[in-house]
Design a protein around this motif. Structure first.
Motif, mmCIF file in Angstrom:
data_model
loop_
_atom_site.group_PDB
_atom_site.id
_atom_site.type_symbol
_atom_site.label_atom_id
_atom_site.label_comp_id
_atom_site.label_asym_id
_atom_site.label_seq_id
_atom_site.Cartn_x
_atom_site.Cartn_y
_atom_site.Cartn_z
ATOM 1 N N HIS A 141 49.787 24.769 1.022
ATOM 2 C CA HIS A 141 49.216 23.694 1.915
ATOM 3 C C HIS A 141 50.257 22.442 2.228
ATOM 4 N N GLU A 142 50.882 22.099 0.906
ATOM 5 C CA GLU A 142 51.791 20.891 1.041
ATOM 6 C C GLU A 142 53.222 21.252 1.780
ATOM 7 N N HIS A 201 52.760 21.425 5.626
ATOM 8 C CA HIS A 201 52.963 19.829 6.250
ATOM 9 C C HIS A 201 54.592 19.677 6.612
ATOM 10 N N HIS A 207 42.427 17.440 8.560
ATOM 11 C CA HIS A 207 42.553 18.857 8.076
ATOM 12 C C HIS A 207 41.523 19.550 8.486
HETATM 13 ZN ZN LIG Z 1 47.385 18.382 3.663
#
Ligand SMILES: [Zn+2]
Length: 270
Positions: free
Chosen positions: A132-133, A136, A159
């Motif tokens: 997830h990171e 980004h 999100h």
């Molecule tokens: Zn996030």
């Protein structure tokens, strides 16, 4: 002791190498570091911080008299800037922080992600957070990737459920490439388990811990509007505006505190 942020950075290299949609990421321009946060407190598990956002437009703060509505005081003009972080000659573009011990205790059990994954090991939640990171990081190099809402509009802040589904798909796709389990075998352990197995958990931090490189205000020389209005100077920045490898420390993380570790030879032998 296990260097937790180093292990995450190594795993990220493998994820990026095996995931075509993340292959644009150059991890030499990314620092993985640790922040402190207790497992029993609310808060983020991890955050992606962008260092390439442009300088803001000039602005100022002002104070008005409550009764007359007249301007009484103002700050000088200022812009908001990202600090520079350099490793050798490389300019770092993103920082990804993991909150310890909280992140190592993250589990799918009872989380909103549980439905998306169905019957998998609870620690997959941590792998999902790591992916997830990375998600980004913006392929257009414009900062933090804009998130597509279900209705096709774009949102930088929320999100929506689409993001969770998208990441879930990528975690499963990554695992389907049969990565070397040695790369992620630290993830199933919770914080107590890590301490039992490795005798301690350490991670990269910045020298101004618990702070880290963050946007700051810088005064700019622009004419004021009304000379009768008193100008209140801005506080001078107390944090560095340029960071190098010299600002990277190693700290041990414990359940309720941290302590800095110093390398052998860093201090004069007595
Ligand atoms: Zn996030």
């Amino acid at each position: 002791m296990i260097n937790y942020t180093e292990r995450i950075a190594l795993l990220m290299q493998d994820i990026v190498a095996r995931t075509s949609r993340l292959s644009f990421i150059d991890l030499k321009e990314v620092i993985v570091f640790a922040r402190f946060g207790r497992s029993d407190a609310e808060g983020a598990f991890a955050t992606c911080h962008c260092l390439t956002l442009p300088e803001s437009e000039p602005g100022y703060f002002f104070w008005k008299d409550r009764e007359t509505g007249q301007l009484t005081r103002r700050s000088p003009w200022f812009v908001t800037k990202s600090p520079q972080v350099r490793l050798g000659s490389t300019r770092v573009k993103y920082l990804i922080s993991f909150v310890l011990p909280r992140f190592s205790d993250q589990t799918l059990v009872g989380s909103r992600k549980a439905d998306l994954y169905g019957r998998v090991q609870p620690w997959i939640a941590k792998l999902d957070t790591i992916v997830h990171e990375l998600y980004h990081i913006d392929p257009a190099q414009g900062g933090i990737r804009a998130v597509e809402n279900a209705d096709g509009s774009r949102s930088y802040r929320s999100h929506g459920p689409m993001v969770y589904e998208d990441c879930g798909g990528r975690v499963q796709a990554y695992l389907a490439t049969k990565p070397d389990p040695a790369l992620y075998d630290f993830l199933p352990h919770d914080f107590a388990g890590l301490n039992r197995r490795f005798g301690g958990v350490v991670g990269t931090t910045f020298s101004n811990f618990p702070s880290f490189p963050q946007r700051y205000m810088e005064t700019v020389d622009l004419p004021g509007t009304d000379p009768a209005v008193r100008i209140e100077p801005l506080k001078t920045p107390t944090q560095p505006v340029i960071y190098t490898e010299d600002h990277l420390h190693v700290r041990q993380f414990m359940e309720a505190s941290t302590r800095r570790l110093t390398r052998k030879g860093q201090h004069c032998a007595a």
